[in-house]
Write a protein that holds these residues in place. Structure first.
Motif, PDB file in Angstrom:
ATOM      1  N   ALA A  84      36.653-119.004   5.356  1.00 19.45           N
ATOM      2  CA  ALA A  84      36.698-118.205   6.586  1.00 19.45           C
ATOM      3  C   ALA A  84      36.825-116.710   6.312  1.00 19.45           C
ATOM      4  O   ALA A  84      36.401-115.890   7.138  1.00 19.45           O
ATOM      5  CB  ALA A  84      37.859-118.670   7.473  1.00 19.45           C
ATOM      6  N   ILE A  85      37.413-116.333   5.180  1.00 18.26           N
ATOM      7  CA  ILE A  85      37.534-114.906   4.844  1.00 18.26           C
ATOM      8  C   ILE A  85      36.810-114.592   3.525  1.00 18.26           C
ATOM      9  O   ILE A  85      37.132-113.622   2.838  1.00 18.26           O
ATOM     10  CB  ILE A  85      39.010-114.452   4.771  1.00 18.26           C
ATOM     11  N   GLY A  86      35.842-115.420   3.199  1.00 14.62           N
ATOM     12  CA  GLY A  86      35.078-115.196   1.974  1.00 14.62           C
ATOM     13  C   GLY A  86      35.875-115.587   0.742  1.00 14.62           C
ATOM     14  O   GLY A  86      36.730-116.481   0.783  1.00 14.62           O
ATOM     15  N   GLN A  87      35.607-114.932  -0.364  1.00 10.75           N
ATOM     16  CA  GLN A  87      36.353-115.195  -1.595  1.00 10.75           C
ATOM     17  C   GLN A  87      37.705-114.511  -1.523  1.00 10.75           C
ATOM     18  O   GLN A  87      37.794-113.307  -1.286  1.00 10.75           O
ATOM     19  CB  GLN A  87      35.603-114.690  -2.824  1.00 10.75           C
ATOM     20  N   VAL A  88      38.741-115.285  -1.713  1.00  8.22           N
ATOM     21  CA  VAL A  88      40.100-114.742  -1.653  1.00  8.22           C
ATOM     22  C   VAL A  88      40.427-114.040  -2.968  1.00  8.22           C
ATOM     23  O   VAL A  88      40.262-114.608  -4.052  1.00  8.22           O
ATOM     24  CB  VAL A  88      41.126-115.850  -1.361  1.00  8.22           C
ATOM     25  N   ASN A  89      40.921-112.804  -2.858  1.00 14.58           N
ATOM     26  CA  ASN A  89      41.222-112.012  -4.040  1.00 14.58           C
ATOM     27  C   ASN A  89      42.674-111.573  -4.138  1.00 14.58           C
ATOM     28  O   ASN A  89      43.090-111.065  -5.176  1.00 14.58           O
ATOM     29  CB  ASN A  89      40.328-110.764  -4.082  1.00 14.58           C
ATOM     30  N   GLU A  90      43.443-111.744  -3.051  1.00 21.30           N
ATOM     31  CA  GLU A  90      44.832-111.278  -3.107  1.00 21.30           C
ATOM     32  C   GLU A  90      45.694-112.004  -2.084  1.00 21.30           C
ATOM     33  O   GLU A  90      45.240-112.311  -0.973  1.00 21.30           O
ATOM     34  CB  GLU A  90      44.903-109.769  -2.852  1.00 21.30           C
ATOM     35  N   VAL A  91      46.939-112.249  -2.493  1.00 26.17           N
ATOM     36  CA  VAL A  91      47.971-112.773  -1.594  1.00 26.17           C
ATOM     37  C   VAL A  91      49.168-111.848  -1.671  1.00 26.17           C
ATOM     38  O   VAL A  91      49.605-111.475  -2.765  1.00 26.17           O
ATOM     39  CB  VAL A  91      48.390-114.208  -1.976  1.00 26.17           C
ATOM     40  N   GLN A  92      49.683-111.447  -0.515  1.00 24.70           N
ATOM     41  CA  GLN A  92      50.927-110.693  -0.441  1.00 24.70           C
ATOM     42  C   GLN A  92      51.910-111.483   0.416  1.00 24.70           C
ATOM     43  O   GLN A  92      51.568-111.886   1.536  1.00 24.70           O
ATOM     44  CB  GLN A  92      50.706-109.300   0.153  1.00 24.70           C
ATOM     45  N   SER A  93      53.091-111.716  -0.111  1.00 27.61           N
ATOM     46  CA  SER A  93      54.062-112.526   0.619  1.00 27.61           C
ATOM     47  C   SER A  93      55.475-112.082   0.269  1.00 27.61           C
ATOM     48  O   SER A  93      55.775-111.795  -0.896  1.00 27.61           O
ATOM     49  CB  SER A  93      53.874-114.005   0.270  1.00 27.61           C
ATOM     50  N   ASN A  94      56.335-112.030   1.283  1.00 26.04           N
ATOM     51  CA  ASN A  94      57.724-111.651   1.023  1.00 26.04           C
ATOM     52  C   ASN A  94      58.684-112.558   1.781  1.00 26.04           C
ATOM     53  O   ASN A  94      58.326-113.165   2.789  1.00 26.04           O
ATOM     54  CB  ASN A  94      57.969-110.186   1.394  1.00 26.04           C
ATOM     55  N   PHE A  95      59.881-112.652   1.256  1.00 21.53           N
ATOM     56  CA  PHE A  95      60.938-113.447   1.892  1.00 21.53           C
ATOM     57  C   PHE A  95      62.276-112.855   1.464  1.00 21.53           C
ATOM     58  O   PHE A  95      62.816-113.203   0.419  1.00 21.53           O
ATOM     59  CB  PHE A  95      60.849-114.908   1.468  1.00 21.53           C
ATOM     60  N   SER A  96      62.791-111.939   2.262  1.00 22.53           N
ATOM     61  CA  SER A  96      64.072-111.304   1.950  1.00 22.53           C
ATOM     62  C   SER A  96      64.927-111.191   3.198  1.00 22.53           C
ATOM     63  O   SER A  96      64.410-110.974   4.296  1.00 22.53           O
ATOM     64  CB  SER A  96      63.864-109.901   1.365  1.00 22.53           C
ATOM     65  N   PHE A  97      66.222-111.342   3.011  1.00 13.61           N
ATOM     66  CA  PHE A  97      67.180-111.052   4.072  1.00 13.61           C
ATOM     67  C   PHE A  97      68.433-110.476   3.407  1.00 13.61           C
ATOM     68  O   PHE A  97      68.687-110.722   2.224  1.00 13.61           O
ATOM     69  CB  PHE A  97      67.521-112.291   4.903  1.00 13.61           C
ATOM     70  N   TYR A  98      69.185-109.699   4.169  1.00 14.48           N
ATOM     71  CA  TYR A  98      70.338-109.026   3.572  1.00 14.48           C
ATOM     72  C   TYR A  98      71.580-109.906   3.608  1.00 14.48           C
ATOM     73  O   TYR A  98      71.916-110.496   4.635  1.00 14.48           O
ATOM     74  CB  TYR A  98      70.643-107.716   4.293  1.00 14.48           C
ATOM     75  N   ARG A  99      72.233-109.985   2.452  1.00 18.49           N
ATOM     76  CA  ARG A  99      73.542-110.605   2.355  1.00 18.49           C
ATOM     77  C   ARG A  99      74.391-109.774   1.406  1.00 18.49           C
ATOM     78  O   ARG A  99      73.974-109.498   0.278  1.00 18.49           O
ATOM     79  CB  ARG A  99      73.458-112.040   1.808  1.00 18.49           C
ATOM     80  N   ALA A 100      75.541-109.365   1.846  1.00 19.30           N
ATOM     81  CA  ALA A 100      76.468-108.672   0.955  1.00 19.30           C
ATOM     82  C   ALA A 100      76.894-109.629  -0.151  1.00 19.30           C
ATOM     83  O   ALA A 100      77.110-110.824   0.102  1.00 19.30           O
ATOM     84  CB  ALA A 100      77.692-108.189   1.735  1.00 19.30           C
ATOM     85  N   VAL A 101      76.996-109.124  -1.357  1.00 18.73           N
ATOM     86  CA  VAL A 101      77.355-109.981  -2.482  1.00 18.73           C
ATOM     87  C   VAL A 101      78.749-110.562  -2.267  1.00 18.73           C
ATOM     88  O   VAL A 101      79.719-109.840  -2.039  1.00 18.73           O
ATOM     89  CB  VAL A 101      77.309-109.196  -3.809  1.00 18.73           C
TER      90      VAL A 101
END
Length: 331
Positions: free
Chosen positions: A144-161
């Motif tokens: 659907a988007i042609g040849q895939v050349n890149e993935v960007q993904s993040n998963f962060s949330f703040y927690r004080a140590v």
């Protein structure tokens, strides 16, 4: 003969177990039969909230319960392997919370027992069964988007140590990589497969666990830029880029209910946002997969196989080697 109800036992009664059970109660052919904690009072308190299943103060007692058809392991990461193997030795199918284990070697042990006992074993990678993510991966596969050349993904949330929290405990295999980093890794893996080259940098807490992580995968046909951590609140989105456009999984992408298919560049030729409902919080879909596999007498799902779990832990092992993160119980 197929059972009318699949009886579940829950081991480890923390926050994620509450989320899981709320979704389990939405499944018509599921029944919450037993729960277990090493603290009997905690097990009783948990049971009283959810239709009063049998409450055990011992995990082994739950494994011995003849009425339990499948066990959901929701203990901290460091004990997944031990308790999953103990359950399977009693002939119980297992859905084990992600990551399946702390390292690939331990997953190999779990898979070996599943094959020896001929019992079902699956990692609880609920995002794999999310309808929106399934649709996006299907669109990628179908060009659907042609040849895939890149993935960007993040998963962060703040927690004080907090040294008392499992998130920052070396003894409990804490850190952002195994807790949330496996999600961006899963997406890149689902699109590209195993990376040819892995690079990573990390910031660590005083406890030794990683609290912010940047990961870079190189493939023959593309790149993946991933991040995870407890230092920041990220936008929790993911984008898959191709030669003809891009696919965006909207926040929070790992439990998404919508995506956008954007064709062309800037400005885009077209942009189409699609909403896809999910059942409950999203655990329902992996529960239904477990039921199907058990009814069909499978020892693994074809949609998230033992090999998939082995591959993910092979990748996290490589990242931990790069950032010099080894837990004290590992030899």
């Amino acid at each position: 003969m197929k059972k009318q109800k699949i009886n579940w036992g829950i081991v480890g009664l923390g926050k994620i177990a509450h989320h899981f059970v709320k979704d389990l109660l939405l499944v018509d052919d599921a029944h919450l039969t037993a729960v277990a904690s090493r603290n009997k009072e905690k097990a009783i308190e948990f049971a009283n909230q959810y239709h009063h299943p049998t409450a055990y103060g011992s995990y082994q007692d739950l494994f011995d319960d003849p009425d339990v058809d499948i066990v959901y392991i929701a203990t901290p990461h460091d004990s997944h392997t031990h308790w999953a193997i103990e359950a399977m030795k009693k002939g119980k199918p297992v859905l084990c919370e992600k990551p399946m284990a702390v390292n690939r070697k331990d997953v190999e042990k779990m898979v070996a027992v599943a094959k020896q006992q001929q019992v079902f074993l699956m990692e609880a990678f609920w995002s794999r069964f999310n309808p929106t993510i399934q649709k996006v991966l299907s669109l990628v596969k179908n060009g659907a988007i042609g040849q895939v050349n890149e993935v960007q993904s993040n998963f962060s949330f703040y927690r004080a140590v907090d040294p008392t929290s499992r998130l920052f405990s070396m003894d409990l295999a804490g850190g952002s990589l195994l807790d949330v980093g496996v999600y961006p890794i899963f997406l890149a893996y689902s699109v590209f497969g195993m990376p040819d080259k892995i690079q990573a940098t990390a910031i660590k807490a005083d406890t030794g666990t990683d609290v912010q992580l940047a990961i870079h995968f190189t493939y023959k046909t593309g790149l993946a830029q991933l991040s995870c951590g407890f230092h920041t609140h990220s936008d929790m989105s993911s984008t898959i880029y191709g030669t003809d456009g891009r696919l965006v999984l909207h926040p929070r992408w790992h439990e998404a209910t919508s995506y956008s298919l954007i064709k062309g560049g800037h400005p885009p030729l077209s942009e189409n946002k699609v909403n896809i409902p999910k059942l409950g919080k999203g655990y329902v879909h992996e529960i239904l997969e477990c039921h199907k596999c058990i009814q069909n007498e499978q020892i693994e799902s074809i949609h998230w196989t033992h090999q998939n779990s082995l591959d993910i832990l092979q990748i996290t092992d490589a990242i931990r080697s790069i950032i010099d993160l080894k837990y004290p119980f590992e030899r």
